[in-house]
Design an enzyme around this catalytic site. Structure first.
Site, PDB file in Angstrom:
ATOM      1  N   ASP A 188      42.782  56.033 -60.752  1.00  0.00           N
ATOM      2  CA  ASP A 188      43.682  55.134 -61.472  1.00  0.00           C
ATOM      3  C   ASP A 188      43.113  54.749 -62.844  1.00  0.00           C
ATOM      4  O   ASP A 188      41.929  54.466 -62.970  1.00  0.00           O
ATOM      5  CB  ASP A 188      43.893  53.886 -60.606  1.00  0.00           C
ATOM      6  CG  ASP A 188      45.050  53.037 -61.090  1.00  0.00           C
ATOM      7  OD1 ASP A 188      45.799  53.485 -61.975  1.00  0.00           O
ATOM      8  OD2 ASP A 188      45.197  51.915 -60.572  1.00  0.00           O
ATOM      9  N   HIS A 189      43.987  54.726 -63.824  1.00  0.00           N
ATOM     10  CA  HIS A 189      43.626  54.289 -65.175  1.00  0.00           C
ATOM     11  C   HIS A 189      42.411  55.031 -65.728  1.00  0.00           C
ATOM     12  O   HIS A 189      41.462  54.409 -66.220  1.00  0.00           O
ATOM     13  CB  HIS A 189      43.398  52.771 -65.214  1.00  0.00           C
ATOM     14  CG  HIS A 189      44.690  52.022 -65.394  1.00  0.00           C
ATOM     15  ND1 HIS A 189      45.375  52.018 -66.573  1.00  0.00           N
ATOM     16  CD2 HIS A 189      45.425  51.294 -64.524  1.00  0.00           C
ATOM     17  CE1 HIS A 189      46.494  51.319 -66.428  1.00  0.00           C
ATOM     18  NE2 HIS A 189      46.550  50.877 -65.199  1.00  0.00           N
ATOM     19  N   GLU A 297      50.291  60.822 -63.710  1.00  0.00           N
ATOM     20  CA  GLU A 297      50.990  59.624 -64.172  1.00  0.00           C
ATOM     21  C   GLU A 297      50.507  59.299 -65.579  1.00  0.00           C
ATOM     22  O   GLU A 297      49.306  59.307 -65.856  1.00  0.00           O
ATOM     23  CB  GLU A 297      50.704  58.441 -63.240  1.00  0.00           C
ATOM     24  CG  GLU A 297      51.271  57.130 -63.793  1.00  0.00           C
ATOM     25  CD  GLU A 297      51.558  56.089 -62.725  1.00  0.00           C
ATOM     26  OE1 GLU A 297      52.124  56.457 -61.672  1.00  0.00           O
ATOM     27  OE2 GLU A 297      51.221  54.926 -62.946  1.00  0.00           O
ATOM     28  N   LYS A 339      48.649  39.486 -62.256  1.00  0.00           N
ATOM     29  CA  LYS A 339      48.169  39.841 -60.928  1.00  0.00           C
ATOM     30  C   LYS A 339      48.570  38.790 -59.890  1.00  0.00           C
ATOM     31  O   LYS A 339      48.415  37.602 -60.120  1.00  0.00           O
ATOM     32  CB  LYS A 339      46.639  39.955 -60.938  1.00  0.00           C
ATOM     33  CG  LYS A 339      46.089  40.917 -61.990  1.00  0.00           C
ATOM     34  CD  LYS A 339      46.397  42.348 -61.648  1.00  0.00           C
ATOM     35  CE  LYS A 339      45.812  43.297 -62.690  1.00  0.00           C
ATOM     36  NZ  LYS A 339      46.203  44.686 -62.482  1.00  0.00           N
ATOM     37  N   HIS A 372      53.257  48.999 -62.564  1.00  0.00           N
ATOM     38  CA  HIS A 372      51.873  48.570 -62.324  1.00  0.00           C
ATOM     39  C   HIS A 372      51.813  47.057 -62.115  1.00  0.00           C
ATOM     40  O   HIS A 372      52.747  46.360 -62.479  1.00  0.00           O
ATOM     41  CB  HIS A 372      50.980  48.942 -63.516  1.00  0.00           C
ATOM     42  CG  HIS A 372      50.686  50.399 -63.594  1.00  0.00           C
ATOM     43  ND1 HIS A 372      49.583  50.901 -64.224  1.00  0.00           N
ATOM     44  CD2 HIS A 372      51.350  51.477 -63.097  1.00  0.00           C
ATOM     45  CE1 HIS A 372      49.578  52.219 -64.129  1.00  0.00           C
ATOM     46  NE2 HIS A 372      50.643  52.596 -63.456  1.00  0.00           N
TER      47      HIS A 372
END
Ligand code: ZN
Length: 522
Positions: A188-189, A297, A339, A372
């Site tokens: 991820d990222h 992605e 978050k 996200h």
């Protein structure tokens, strides 16, 4: 009784060594999820027979291991302790990276795969390597597929893990649950080819390419003269292409009609061209390493301002022209996706812009829109489910950590009080890595709360965010770490139960169809 005599007694009681796979599968389908004796439990989902050896995962006193069991001696590629008890031969194999490789060799369903052909995928980051089982229990009820091993470099650093370990943990939990329908794993990222390679080496088929460092967002603030000056530095062929292809042109599709002024076309070129070239390089790299079995992605969500529809269209057209196999794309949406808390902003405005983003995606290969910081955005889930037509990737991570802490608050108030106080101490440092706007001054003082009042912290936005972002400090804290993992294993039922319920709530609000209802249709 020892773990081993409990194990052999359970095997005898259920006649497990005599059963064929079809009979074991019936136990899995009909429940229970585990069978227990003393302090030992066998996860029924993990019952498999291969070459006359019975495999299962069992936990005894907080220690989970893989067991191979047979009525005679057997060979095995797993490393572990050999035992015999009452004529039964047992290999007790720890859940190590090495053993996970052997597991994936013998049981192909424990290997992560590309999910590019699946309509709905749910990213389930599991920072502890303990949550995937509960994720599976929730997701398998719905028409959706899980991306289990999903971690960013930042998370790996905070948790002291690596990609191979993350995949290993997920493989074992997939085996524990007997989930054979296919699952993804997401580096991820990632921002560099080197980091991408370490994810690929660990077998991760999904790569989330974070373009932040190759974007030039400052171009959005350039005046006319600066735009002109910078544009004149670009290669002639690119400039001619942009002028001919975009300036004064109108593009329309489902729910959008976008035209590019000269300034807009130049701004997009300055902002995105380098990033687009890098994305094409990464795509070629992924194809070279994995053939078509990868899910790329493209992430532009970690920018300071929302992705304008014109910019989304520009990026998409240019990726398409470069033949980049975009499986999903994460724009930055309007409003605030903080978050662990609900959507902050005007839901109607979100819906209007979201419809446009979905329309653009449909015009170019119908890639998935990726959301996200996707957990807990309950207000906007109905829009997200509806307007994507469920062609969607929803990425969550920290909310699972938060449910683990929630389980501690319910089962071990003393440990929770310690963690909460420590979290307050780690908060200022954690704020450097995470953008949140929590005002902790409104929270009740923990010393004034009774044990049965502690769970209210999981209903309050500031404490959710406090506990969410301080995981790095808490997991490295020597007074917390060991006790925390032990308590979670001891109270696994509560941990799994809270997580499953939390995920089912997400999936229901997204209006994903239930699997049973799909099957029951004539
Ligand atoms: Zn992101």
């Amino acid at each position: 009784m020892s773990a081993i005599s409990d194990l052999t007694a359970l095997i005898g009681e259920y006649n497990l060594l005599e059963k064929k796979q079809a009979e074991l599968d019936r136990i899995k389908a009909e429940g229970p999820r585990d069978i227990r004796r003393g302090a030992l439990r066998i996860y029924t989902g993990s019952l498999y027979v291969l070459d006359n050896v019975l495999y299962c995962i069992a936990m005894k006193e907080g220690l989970k291991q893989l067991y191979l069991i047979a009525s005679g001696p057997f060979e095995s590629g797993f490393e572990g302790k050999r035992l015999t008890e009452g004529g039964i031969h047992i290999l007790q194999a720890p859940l190590t990276k090495e053993n996970s490789r052997e597991l994936r060799r013998l049981f192909p369903f424990t290997v992560p795969v590309s999910l590019r052909n699946q309509r709905t995928t749910i990213g389930c980051g599991d920072r502890l390597g303990m949550a995937s089982a509960a994720h599976l229990r929730a997701i398998r009820q719905f028409d959706a597929y899980p991306v289990l091993a999903q971690q960013s470099i930042r998370e790996l650093n905070f948790t002291g893990r690596d990609f191979e370990g993350v995949v290993a943990d997920a493989s074992f939990l997939v085996f524990q649950e007997g989930y054979e329908e296919g699952w993804g794993a997401d580096g991820d990222h990632l921002k560099t080819i080197a980091d991408i390679d370490s994810a690929l080496d660990a077998g991760m088929p999904m790569i989330t390419l974070d373009l932040t460092e190759v974007l030039h967002p400052e171009a959005a603030g350039f005046d006319e003269q600066t735009l002109e000056d910078r544009f004149s530095l670009i290669d002639d062929t690119i400039r001619e292409y942009i002028l001919a292809e975009y300036v004064g042109k109108k593009f329309s599709g489902d729910h959008y009609a976008i035209s590019f002024s000269y300034a807009e076309a130049v701004t997009c070129t300055l902002m995105y061209w380098d990033a687009l070239e890098f994305a094409a390089e990464v795509d070629a790299h992924l194809r070279a390493r994995r053939g078509d079995a990868y899910d790329l992605e493209i992430s532009i969500d970690e920018t300071t301002s929302p992705t304008l529809p014109a910019h989304h269209l520009f990026i998409t057209r240019e990726l398409h022209r470069r033949n980049v196999a975009v499986n999903s794309l994460a724009p930055r949406f309007i409003g605030d996706f903080q978050k662990a808390v609900d959507y902050i902003g005007d839901p109607e405005e979100f819906e209007q812009q979201f419809i446009v983003h979905c329309g653009i995606a449909r015009s170019f290969g119908a890639y998935k829109i990726s959301v996200h910081s996707g957990s807990d955005k309950f207000t906007v889930y109905p829009y997200i489910g509806r307007h994507t037509g469920r062609r969607l990737h929803l990425k969550t991570a920290g909310t699972s950590w938060l449910e683990a802490v929630h389980a501690i608050a319910r089962t071990d108030p003393q440990l929770f009080r310690l963690m909460y106080r420590k979290a307050l101490g780690y908060f200022p440092e954690a704020l450097k890595s995470y953008h949140i706007t929590a005002d902790l001054s409104v929270l009740p003082d923990i010393d004034t709360l009774q044990n049965d009042e502690l769970e209210q912290y999981f209903d309050l936005a500031p404490s959710r965010q406090l506990l969410h972002i301080t995981y790095g400090g808490l997991l490295k804290d020597p007074e917390v770490r060991g006790r925390f993992f032990t308590a979670l294993n001891e109270h696994e039922d509560v941990h799994y139960g809270l997580l499953e319920k939390h995920f089912v709530k997400h999936l229901e609000l997204l209006r994903l169809p239930r699997r049973n209802s799909v099957r029951e249709q004539p």
